[in-house]
Design a protein around this motif. Structure first.
Motif, PDB file in Angstrom:
ATOM      1  N   ILE A 204      59.938  46.474  38.240  1.00  0.00           N
ATOM      2  CA  ILE A 204      58.761  47.328  38.172  1.00  0.00           C
ATOM      3  C   ILE A 204      58.203  47.242  36.765  1.00  0.00           C
ATOM      4  N   ASP A 205      56.964  46.841  36.649  1.00  0.00           N
ATOM      5  CA  ASP A 205      56.254  46.864  35.368  1.00  0.00           C
ATOM      6  C   ASP A 205      55.367  48.099  35.336  1.00  0.00           C
ATOM      7  N   ILE A 206      55.541  48.920  34.294  1.00  0.00           N
ATOM      8  CA  ILE A 206      54.688  50.092  34.097  1.00  0.00           C
ATOM      9  C   ILE A 206      53.840  49.847  32.858  1.00  0.00           C
ATOM     10  N   ASN A 207      52.547  49.780  33.058  1.00  0.00           N
ATOM     11  CA  ASN A 207      51.611  49.528  31.963  1.00  0.00           C
ATOM     12  C   ASN A 207      50.629  50.685  31.875  1.00  0.00           C
ATOM     13  N   GLU A 208      50.426  51.169  30.660  1.00  0.00           N
ATOM     14  CA  GLU A 208      49.532  52.303  30.438  1.00  0.00           C
ATOM     15  C   GLU A 208      48.432  51.923  29.451  1.00  0.00           C
ATOM     16  N   ASP A 209      47.219  52.357  29.728  1.00  0.00           N
ATOM     17  CA  ASP A 209      46.154  52.305  28.737  1.00  0.00           C
ATOM     18  C   ASP A 209      45.441  53.655  28.746  1.00  0.00           C
ATOM     19  N   GLU A 210      44.320  53.746  28.060  1.00  0.00           N
ATOM     20  CA  GLU A 210      43.634  55.032  27.941  1.00  0.00           C
ATOM     21  C   GLU A 210      43.046  55.502  29.266  1.00  0.00           C
ATOM     22  N   ARG A 211      42.849  54.574  30.194  1.00  0.00           N
ATOM     23  CA  ARG A 211      42.163  54.924  31.436  1.00  0.00           C
ATOM     24  C   ARG A 211      43.116  55.180  32.596  1.00  0.00           C
ATOM     25  N   GLU A 212      44.220  54.433  32.669  1.00  0.00           N
ATOM     26  CA  GLU A 212      45.074  54.555  33.843  1.00  0.00           C
ATOM     27  C   GLU A 212      46.490  54.077  33.559  1.00  0.00           C
ATOM     28  N   ILE A 213      47.371  54.435  34.474  1.00  0.00           N
ATOM     29  CA  ILE A 213      48.743  53.945  34.477  1.00  0.00           C
ATOM     30  C   ILE A 213      48.885  53.027  35.681  1.00  0.00           C
ATOM     31  N   LYS A 214      49.355  51.818  35.451  1.00  0.00           N
ATOM     32  CA  LYS A 214      49.503  50.849  36.529  1.00  0.00           C
ATOM     33  C   LYS A 214      50.984  50.562  36.757  1.00  0.00           C
ATOM     34  N   ILE A 215      51.436  50.729  37.996  1.00  0.00           N
ATOM     35  CA  ILE A 215      52.817  50.473  38.371  1.00  0.00           C
ATOM     36  C   ILE A 215      52.829  49.278  39.309  1.00  0.00           C
ATOM     37  N   SER A 216      53.500  48.210  38.896  1.00  0.00           N
ATOM     38  CA  SER A 216      53.482  46.959  39.663  1.00  0.00           C
ATOM     39  C   SER A 216      54.896  46.560  40.070  1.00  0.00           C
ATOM     40  N   PRO A 217      55.264  46.722  41.346  1.00  0.00           N
ATOM     41  CA  PRO A 217      56.581  46.288  41.818  1.00  0.00           C
ATOM     42  C   PRO A 217      56.558  44.813  42.249  1.00  0.00           C
TER      43      PRO A 217
END
Length: 222
Positions: A204-217
């Motif tokens: 699972i990659d969890i990437n965050e920026d100022e607009r959203e949190i993206k969770i990619s399994p």
């Protein structure tokens, strides 16, 4: 953050060690069945070997783990999240091991009402976190992650109900070896990465920026 997710090790862990020697991850989550009906000490030995790679490791037992694994997880270098919650920065993680009742009378089974009541308490403890990870051994009922070859769905109805009510970011599960899948219930990602003893796992990659949190399994081979 990169999270390695593994379940259903069933005492066979050489592929896990080979993977960790070659790949860097930030966190490891184990979704149960660390042993194949014991012995309990094997659970502690496996967890300590995994933790020797200096990656924080969270674990729950599975239905094929005997009750003695509770103490082994507690006394190992891993963190026991069975019936517990933990918060890391903006990530809330809670777990519940074992399974709903099976026809096989395995060592660690719980009635659906108990699963629901305990998970409800745990989800309330992390409900204000931006990212909420629900770790269960049993998959939620009526998804791709609980489908057996007969066409029947055998997951937990309580896990499904909790997901419908609380909508965690992701549910990490296992238990049904043949139901390797990524699915969704509402906005919740459901992820059964398969049997680690056969070389299946997930990232699972969890990437965050100022607009959203993206969770990619992603499904991987160890």
């Amino acid at each position: 953050m990169k999270i390695l997710v593994m379940g259903d090790i069933h005492g066979q862990c050489h592929k896990i060690f080979n993977y960790l020697q070659k790949n860097a991850v930030d966190l490891i989550i184990l979704t149960g069945d660390i042993t194949h009906f014991g012995p309990p000490k094997l659970c502690g030995d496996i967890l300590n070997e995994i933790c020797a790679f200096n990656v924080p490791t969270f674990a729950i037992p599975g239905n094929c783990d005997p009750s003695g694994v509770y103490g082994e997880i507690e006394n190992s270098s891993a963190i026991n999240i069975h019936n517990r919650s933990i918060i890391i920065k903006n990530i809330g993680i809670c777990g519940f091991g074992g399974s709903n009742p099976t026809p096989f009378d395995t060592p660690l089974e719980f009635e659906e009402m108990e699963i629901y009541d305990e998970l409800k308490k745990l989800m309330k403890q992390i409900e204000n976190q931006e990212i909420r990870i629900l770790v269960t051994h049993a998959p939620p009922y009526n998804t791709k992650t609980d489908l057996i070859p007969s066409g029947d769905h055998v997951g937990s109805k309580s896990v499904r109900k909790i997901i419908e009510e609380f909508q965690p970011s992701i549910n990490l599960c296992g238990h049904i070896h043949e139901a390797v899948a990524i699915d969704k219930i509402g906005n919740t990602i459901i992820f059964n990465p398969g049997e680690a003893s056969h070389g299946f796992a997930g990232i699972i990659d969890i990437n965050e920026d100022e607009r959203e949190i993206k969770i990619s399994p992603q499904l991987i081979n160890l």
